[in-house]
Scaffold this active site. Structure first.
Site, PDB file in Angstrom:
ATOM      1  N   GLY A 118       3.498  -2.365  -5.202  1.00 27.30           N
ATOM      2  CA  GLY A 118       4.254  -3.406  -4.501  1.00 27.30           C
ATOM      3  C   GLY A 118       5.754  -3.177  -4.458  1.00 27.30           C
ATOM      4  O   GLY A 118       6.485  -3.978  -3.882  1.00 27.30           O
TER       5      GLY A 118
ATOM      6  N   LYS B 127     -12.380   1.963  -7.590  1.00 33.36           N
ATOM      7  CA  LYS B 127     -10.980   2.293  -7.829  1.00 33.36           C
ATOM      8  C   LYS B 127     -10.647   1.742  -9.207  1.00 33.36           C
ATOM      9  O   LYS B 127     -10.556   0.529  -9.399  1.00 33.36           O
ATOM     10  CB  LYS B 127     -10.068   1.668  -6.761  1.00 33.36           C
ATOM     11  CG  LYS B 127      -8.595   1.838  -7.089  1.00 33.36           C
ATOM     12  CD  LYS B 127      -7.676   1.223  -6.045  1.00 33.36           C
ATOM     13  CE  LYS B 127      -6.297   1.028  -6.661  1.00 33.36           C
ATOM     14  NZ  LYS B 127      -5.337   0.440  -5.722  1.00 33.36           N
TER      15      LYS B 127
END
Lengths: 254, 64
Positions: free
Chosen positions: A154, A93
């Protein structure tokens, strides 16, 4: 589901492994949701890494290492090589952060790093923005998966720019697309799937919930609902009412 | 010789990267970089250390 570099995922949920109140709760979140992919990272050896790795192995999930926190091509490429050796996978990733406050990907460096890593035999999952041209460049660089952000990492804001994400889905109909980052609620995950996305990657929304295992399960149910809805070909929204009960045959009573 | 291991200066006896890992007690799954370049595990024995080398040893960790 479309295969990811030839691998069929068991389901569309990719779940992060950071920020849980305890390793036991992390484990429970994976077991209760059935998430098939775990994202992991690399940090300086302090002794804790080996126990963590054993726990992830016991979960029996696919492992997707990240290059979180990298700000340069060189740093990301070196981290990817280290991750390939430690986790024994070609998957990476690729995160290349361009902005400190928003953690927005630096798509220019991202494309360059993706090209280098693809040539080195990696299978790159690029964490990118919802920019179509960046997406095209990443595919030209050899990526076979794109992971646009829903919202900043987040933030829990959901899908900030649904218009752009819809355009991306339409532009790349055959490419596995993952909403990575910004998911805060099951409804956000369901929406991503309704738009036709192939998977959802999230961490904070689950790990920081009061009951992470319950939230992980809720997200998985939402993903299944959204996926099924997409396959069921939803109706278009309209501005005016349209009676659902037939008008013909109504008794004349006034 | 003096090296910097994971950001901390340190005096070590080891002359190659493999011996260094043994000396400082890093076993299990780790990956290594010297002066910001990745050194695969297969090259650790042949990789000689030099005074002032910056060595990074990383292990699996939680991530999103």
């Amino acid at each position: 589901m479309k295969p990811f570099y030839g691998t069929q995922l068991p389901n569309p949920l990719m779940l992060g492994t950071a920020q849980y109140p305890s390793p036991a709760i992390l484990e429970q979140a994976f077991r209760d949701s059935g998430a098939g992919v775990a994202t992991v990272s690399l940090r300086r050896e302090s002794g804790a890494g080996q126990t963590f790795w054993q726990m992830i192995r016991d979960l029996d999930v696919l492992v997707l290492p990240n290059t979180a926190g990298c700000h340069t091509v060189k740093e990301a490429v070196t981290t990817a090589h280290m991750a390939r050796e430690v986790f024994d996978t070609k998957w990476i990733k690729l995160e290349l952060i361009g902005h400190t406050d928003s953690l927005q990907p630096d798509v220019f460096q991202l494309v360059e790093a993706a090209r280098i890593l693809t040539e080195d035999g990696f299978q790159v999952f690029p964490y990118t923005t919802d920019d179509l041209i960046a997406g095209e460049r990443l595919l030209s660089a050899g990526c076979e998966v794109l992971m646009p952000w829903g919202a900043p990492i987040g933030s829990g804001r959901g899908l900030n720019n649904e218009y752009a994400l819809r355009a991306m889905r339409a532009e790349f109909p055959d490419v596995p697309l993952v909403i990575d980052a910004g998911i805060g609620l099951p409804s956000h995950a369901a929406r991503a799937m309704e738009l036709g996305y192939d998977a959802v990657l999230l961490n904070t929304a689950v790990a920081r919930a009061g009951d992470p295992a319950a939230m992980a399960r809720a997200i998985m149910l939402a993903i299944e609902a959204g996926q099924l809805a997409h396959q069921a070909d939803p109706i278009e929204a309209r501005d005016m009412a349209e009676p659902s009960t037939p008008v013909i045959g109504k008794a004349f009573l006034s | 010789m003096k090296i910097v291991l994971n950001g901390k200066p340190r005096e070590v006896r080891a002359e190659n990267l493999s011996d260094l890992l043994m000396e400082v007690g890093f076993s299990g799954r780790v990956a290594t970089a010297v002066n910001e370049d990745f050194i695969p595990s297969s090259l650790r024995v042949s990789h000689k250390l030099a005074d002032g080398d910056r060595i990074e040893v990383v292990a699996p960790m939680q991530g999103g």
